[in-house]
Design a protein around this motif. Structure first.
Motif, PDB file in Angstrom:
ATOM      1  N   GLU A  88       0.826  -1.195   0.000  1.00  0.00           N
ATOM      2  CA  GLU A  88       0.000   0.000   0.000  1.00  0.00           C
ATOM      3  C   GLU A  88       0.874   1.264   0.000  1.00  0.00           C
ATOM      4  O   GLU A  88       0.522   2.279  -0.594  1.00  0.00           O
ATOM      5  N   ASP A  89       2.008   1.187   0.642  1.00  0.00           N
ATOM      6  CA  ASP A  89       2.979   2.279   0.624  1.00  0.00           C
ATOM      7  C   ASP A  89       3.285   2.665  -0.831  1.00  0.00           C
ATOM      8  O   ASP A  89       3.286   3.839  -1.203  1.00  0.00           O
ATOM      9  N   ASN A  90       3.527   1.637  -1.637  1.00  0.00           N
ATOM     10  CA  ASN A  90       3.833   1.880  -3.048  1.00  0.00           C
ATOM     11  C   ASN A  90       2.673   2.496  -3.802  1.00  0.00           C
ATOM     12  O   ASN A  90       2.870   3.321  -4.684  1.00  0.00           O
ATOM     13  N   VAL A  91       1.465   2.084  -3.456  1.00  0.00           N
ATOM     14  CA  VAL A  91       0.299   2.654  -4.125  1.00  0.00           C
ATOM     15  C   VAL A  91       0.181   4.140  -3.765  1.00  0.00           C
ATOM     16  O   VAL A  91      -0.068   4.984  -4.631  1.00  0.00           O
ATOM     17  N   LEU A  92       0.394   4.476  -2.494  1.00  0.00           N
ATOM     18  CA  LEU A  92       0.277   5.878  -2.072  1.00  0.00           C
ATOM     19  C   LEU A  92       1.366   6.741  -2.730  1.00  0.00           C
ATOM     20  O   LEU A  92       1.107   7.868  -3.147  1.00  0.00           O
ATOM     21  N   SER A  93       2.582   6.209  -2.850  1.00  0.00           N
ATOM     22  CA  SER A  93       3.647   6.937  -3.570  1.00  0.00           C
ATOM     23  C   SER A  93       3.238   7.181  -5.009  1.00  0.00           C
ATOM     24  O   SER A  93       3.526   8.228  -5.581  1.00  0.00           O
ATOM     25  N   SER A  94       2.608   6.164  -5.569  1.00  0.00           N
ATOM     26  CA  SER A  94       2.216   6.258  -6.962  1.00  0.00           C
ATOM     27  C   SER A  94       1.140   7.332  -7.130  1.00  0.00           C
ATOM     28  O   SER A  94       1.202   8.148  -8.060  1.00  0.00           O
ATOM     29  N   ILE A  95       0.190   7.370  -6.220  1.00  0.00           N
ATOM     30  CA  ILE A  95      -0.862   8.392  -6.291  1.00  0.00           C
ATOM     31  C   ILE A  95      -0.247   9.782  -6.094  1.00  0.00           C
ATOM     32  O   ILE A  95      -0.609  10.733  -6.792  1.00  0.00           O
ATOM     33  N   ALA A  96       0.706   9.894  -5.181  1.00  0.00           N
ATOM     34  CA  ALA A  96       1.381  11.187  -4.963  1.00  0.00           C
ATOM     35  C   ALA A  96       2.027  11.670  -6.257  1.00  0.00           C
ATOM     36  O   ALA A  96       1.931  12.843  -6.623  1.00  0.00           O
ATOM     37  N   GLN A  97       2.674  10.737  -6.967  1.00  0.00           N
ATOM     38  CA  GLN A  97       3.303  11.120  -8.242  1.00  0.00           C
ATOM     39  C   GLN A  97       2.261  11.485  -9.291  1.00  0.00           C
ATOM     40  O   GLN A  97       2.453  12.424 -10.064  1.00  0.00           O
ATOM     41  N   ASP A  98       1.154  10.736  -9.313  1.00  0.00           N
ATOM     42  CA  ASP A  98       0.071  11.078 -10.256  1.00  0.00           C
ATOM     43  C   ASP A  98      -0.367  12.520 -10.026  1.00  0.00           C
ATOM     44  O   ASP A  98      -0.484  13.304 -10.966  1.00  0.00           O
ATOM     45  N   GLU A  99      -0.625  12.867  -8.768  1.00  0.00           N
ATOM     46  CA  GLU A  99      -1.176  14.194  -8.458  1.00  0.00           C
ATOM     47  C   GLU A  99      -0.180  15.301  -8.815  1.00  0.00           C
ATOM     48  O   GLU A  99      -0.555  16.347  -9.334  1.00  0.00           O
ATOM     49  N   MET A 100       1.109  15.045  -8.550  1.00  0.00           N
ATOM     50  CA  MET A 100       2.145  16.018  -8.944  1.00  0.00           C
ATOM     51  C   MET A 100       2.128  16.204 -10.463  1.00  0.00           C
ATOM     52  O   MET A 100       2.271  17.327 -10.962  1.00  0.00           O
ATOM     53  N   GLY A 101       1.979  15.102 -11.162  1.00  0.00           N
ATOM     54  CA  GLY A 101       1.951  15.151 -12.623  1.00  0.00           C
ATOM     55  C   GLY A 101       0.731  15.912 -13.132  1.00  0.00           C
ATOM     56  O   GLY A 101       0.826  16.705 -14.074  1.00  0.00           O
ATOM     57  N   HIS A 102      -0.406  15.707 -12.475  1.00  0.00           N
ATOM     58  CA  HIS A 102      -1.624  16.427 -12.877  1.00  0.00           C
ATOM     59  C   HIS A 102      -1.464  17.926 -12.629  1.00  0.00           C
ATOM     60  O   HIS A 102      -1.856  18.748 -13.459  1.00  0.00           O
ATOM     61  N   ALA A 103      -0.901  18.249 -11.481  1.00  0.00           N
ATOM     62  CA  ALA A 103      -0.681  19.667 -11.168  1.00  0.00           C
ATOM     63  C   ALA A 103       0.172  20.292 -12.257  1.00  0.00           C
ATOM     64  O   ALA A 103      -0.100  21.391 -12.740  1.00  0.00           O
ATOM     65  N   ARG A 104       1.210  19.554 -12.679  1.00  0.00           N
ATOM     66  CA  ARG A 104       2.102  20.087 -13.714  1.00  0.00           C
ATOM     67  C   ARG A 104       1.340  20.361 -15.011  1.00  0.00           C
ATOM     68  O   ARG A 104       1.544  21.385 -15.647  1.00  0.00           O
ATOM     69  N   LEU A 105       0.451  19.420 -15.379  1.00  0.00           N
ATOM     70  CA  LEU A 105      -0.306  19.608 -16.629  1.00  0.00           C
ATOM     71  C   LEU A 105      -1.097  20.914 -16.591  1.00  0.00           C
ATOM     72  O   LEU A 105      -1.170  21.636 -17.578  1.00  0.00           O
ATOM     73  N   TRP A 106      -1.671  21.236 -15.438  1.00  0.00           N
ATOM     74  CA  TRP A 106      -2.458  22.481 -15.345  1.00  0.00           C
ATOM     75  C   TRP A 106      -1.557  23.702 -15.194  1.00  0.00           C
ATOM     76  O   TRP A 106      -1.780  24.733 -15.808  1.00  0.00           O
ATOM     77  N   TYR A 107      -0.520  23.583 -14.381  1.00  0.00           N
ATOM     78  CA  TYR A 107       0.382  24.738 -14.190  1.00  0.00           C
ATOM     79  C   TYR A 107       0.986  25.172 -15.522  1.00  0.00           C
ATOM     80  O   TYR A 107       1.223  26.350 -15.757  1.00  0.00           O
TER      81      TYR A 107
END
Lengths: 91, 321, 260
Positions: free
Chosen positions: C40-59
């Motif tokens: 689950e640790d890995n899943v949460l890291s993965s979601i954190a990276q997804d969200e950073m990536g999404h933020a970048r797309l909008w920024y």
């Protein structure tokens, strides 16, 4: 000892269409659905799987190392292409 | 009638240069030494991530933060795969974690030290993962097949960690004077730890010798250390970094690098749980383990509920069609 | 790179969405190495990276002359437009799952309206993000179903809902400049979107064996106490921004400007 009653699941990944599923990792999870979800982000995420199978480890049957019946013991050379090449096709 | 025994002993298989697999009858010695090194490498991955996690919030740019999260995700994944490997050999995951927290099983010396500066994160990834990589790379040829297979993925991912580290090093090496000074000061701190990372010399470590004989460890501590020097000395020179050891040189006659004997007393003190950060990191892990126990209990309860309901809906068990 | 996307209202909406993703990511990343299981640790890291990536797309739509780091890192709390829900500290894994559920439900609805919108480049990005959000929703729903399997799990989950529902009141409370343009931006009024979100949330909670108070539910649908969408944040955001800014970085580091 909570982990004792959680289950290990073997994870098989098809990395490319046209290829078979390949054993990749083992994950510990509560149930099949969660094992699949965990597997999606625990396999090598740099590649893109086509499909993932999970299977409870204890549902897999396996042979033992001393299983004498794994292969037939009498030579079946007549089934191999090489035998025909060597004999030049003569009976 | 006599049916020929098909089972080879471990020694026979090793003599035939065969790879050992899970189904093979393992001797207690082989299993214990194997699980020992697996637990050590798993613990090291895990505690390495603990060292770096402190910098995830503070990583100094968007790109660096993403790379650091991804790196630590890899490390936890490596730990997971290796603990699972030991589980498949009969160890219990929770017991292994408990034993790590109690200080009964060790982890790499580097992860007992603080990482107070950002350059420490660069150096951990470049120099220390680089050191670990020598061992991991050699383990791709370990006699235990499942461990070797895991190491292939581990090495692929570690290559990215080292690149990420080197990217930070290059930024400092080609940056302002202040940055170059921080880089050299960082290497001064981490170099002796990297040299010690490989452990005692072979003639001083009975266990290491036996692991080499059984093919569990394909290369000895000293071989790995020399190999590390071969790789890293040119890299350090390329970035104008001085090796902080005045007795360090390549001995042409002996065909190996000579270096100041590490302070093994410090090494032993550190790895036996008395490093500057050992207890703090283990305490953090202990708290996390306790705080999330209810989650694991809920997972187990869910599974039991699900099993119970499956048995009442007869006919729906384990069917493929 | 700078993409001009029509109106100020669009840019302001995208900024709010980007800030949501950026801040949510920081909170997920706090789980690295301390998750309930390593898997689950890995899943949460993965979601954190997804969200950073999404933020970048909008920024990237909004950068103008600013770098990604400047816009992501070096803005003060009152300049940020994220919902207070995502800045909230995760004090327990139950918080994480409840935030995951409340926020990603809202985000999915917003993205779906953007996908259907007239602006092609925005629709394309929204669609890319939406694909990853499906996994985030699956994650939240699977955990909700599992965490209620014990009395302690039900208790913790209920507490998390009680605490976090009021903090989700600002999810759709955008500035008038944005809400006045709702027809052009998303095709329907934001209030209607909020009602849809509330219905999904209410039905999901209803399906779980936990009792969430009417007061907490009502608070989620009332005017927010803190409205992050207009820059009215809680102390949690200050704490989060302090934690991402190291003070001892060399001056030429992108993130060192915050303290300057």
């Amino acid at each position: 000892m909570t982990d004792n009653t959680m289950q290990a699941f073997e994870v098989f990944v098809q990395w490319q269409r046209g290829e078979s599923h390949k054993h990749t990792i083992t994950v510990t999870a509560s149930d099949t659905k969660m094992a699949l979800s965990l597997a999606k982000r625990n396999v090598d995420v740099r590649n893109e799987p086509v499909s993932i199978w999970v299977m409870p480890q204890n549902a897999i049957g396996r042979t033992t190392a001393d299983d004498a019946t794994l292969t037939p013991t009498i030579d079946r050379e007549y089934r191999n292409v090489s035998w025909y090449a060597e004999t030049g096709g003569s009976p | 009638m006599h049916i020929e025994e098909n089972t080879l002993s471990i020694e026979d298989r090793l003599a035939n240069e065969e790879i050992i697999e899970l189904g093979d009858p393992l001797t207690d010695e082989y299993r214990d030494l194997l699980c020992g090194i697996i637990q050590f490498t798993a613990n090291s991955e895990f505690m390495g991530a603990f060292t770096e996690r402190e910098w995830i919030p503070r990583a100094p740019s968007y790109q660096r933060k993403l790379a650091l999260i991804a790196k630590n995700q890899d490390e936890i994944g490596h730990a997971q795969m290796q603990y699972q490997l030991a589980e498949n050999l009969g160890r219990d995951r929770e017991e292994m974690l408990t034993s790590l927290l109690a200080g009964n099983t060790g982890f790499g010396n580097a992860f007992h030290y603080p990482a107070d500066e950002w350059i420490d994160i660069g150096l951990l990834a470049w120099m220390l993962d680089g050191a670990a990589m020598q061992l991991q790379h050699s383990l791709m040829d370990t006699s235990y097949g499942p461990y070797a297979r895991i190491m292939r993925r581990v090495c692929r991912e570690e290559e990215f960690h080292i690149r990420h580290g080197e990217h930070i090093i290059r930024e400092y090496a080609t940056g302002s004077r202040a940055k170059r000074e921080r880089l050299q000061a960082g290497v001064d701190r981490w170099w002796p730890r990297a040299v010690m990372f490989f452990g005692l010399s072979d003639d001083q470590s009975e266990k290491s010798k036996r692991m080499v004989e059984l093919g569990i460890k394909p290369k000895s501590n000293d071989e790995l250390r020399q190999q590390y020097f071969d790789t890293y000395v040119p890299k350090l020179r390329k970035y104008d970094i001085e090796i902080p050891d005045e007795n360090f040189y390549y001995d042409d006659a002996a065909e190996k690098w000579q270096y100041t004997a590490p302070d093994w007393e410090e090494f032993n003190t550190i790895v036996s749980g008395n490093g500057p950060k050992t207890q703090q990191r283990l305490d953090r892990r202990r708290t996390a383990f306790e705080d999330t126990a209810w989650v694991r209990e809920a997972m187990v309860a869910y599974n039991e509920d699900e099993k119970a309901s499956r048995f009442t809906n007869s006919g729906s068990i384990n069917t493929i069609n | 790179m700078s993409v001009h996307c029509g109106s100020d209202a669009v840019e302001q909406l995208l900024l709010a969405l980007a800030d949501d993703e950026f801040v949510a990511s920081q909170r997920y990343a706090e789980w690295v190495t301390v998750g309930p299981t390593m898997e689950e640790d890995n899943v949460l890291s993965s979601i954190a990276q997804d969200e950073m990536g999404h933020a970048r797309l909008w920024y990237e739509f909004l950068e103008d002359d600013q770098s990604l780091d400047a816009i992501g890192y070096n803005r003060r709390p009152d300049e940020r437009r994220n919902s207070v829900l995502v800045e909230t500290e995760h004090t327990d894994f139950a918080d994480t799952i409840v935030i995951n559920f409340l926020y990603d439900t809202a985000e999915q609805q917003l993205l779906e309206t953007l996908c259907a919108g007239a602006h092609e480049a925005i629709a394309r990005r929204a669609n890319t993000i939406l694909t990853e959000e499906i996994f985030h929703r699956e994650h939240a729903e699977q955990w909700l179903a599992r965490l209620v399997s014990t009395a302690e799990g039900r208790h913790r989950l209920r507490n998390a809902f009680e605490r976090l529902l009021p903090r989700s009141a600002d999810l759709f409370s955008f500035e008038p400049a944005i809400t006045n343009q709702s027809a052009e931006l998303i095709g329907i009024p934001f209030d209607e979107l909020r009602d849809q979100w509330f219905k999904t949330v209410d039905e999901t909670i209803d399906s779980l064996p936990i009792e969430v108070s009417d007061g907490a539910l009502a608070a989620a649908g009332s005017p927010p106490e803190h409205n992050g969408r207009t820059g009215g944040h809680t102390a949690d955001l200050t704490q989060l921004l302090d934690s991402i800014h190291a003070e001892n970085l060399p001056k030429d580091h992108p993130a060192s400007g915050y303290h300057a």
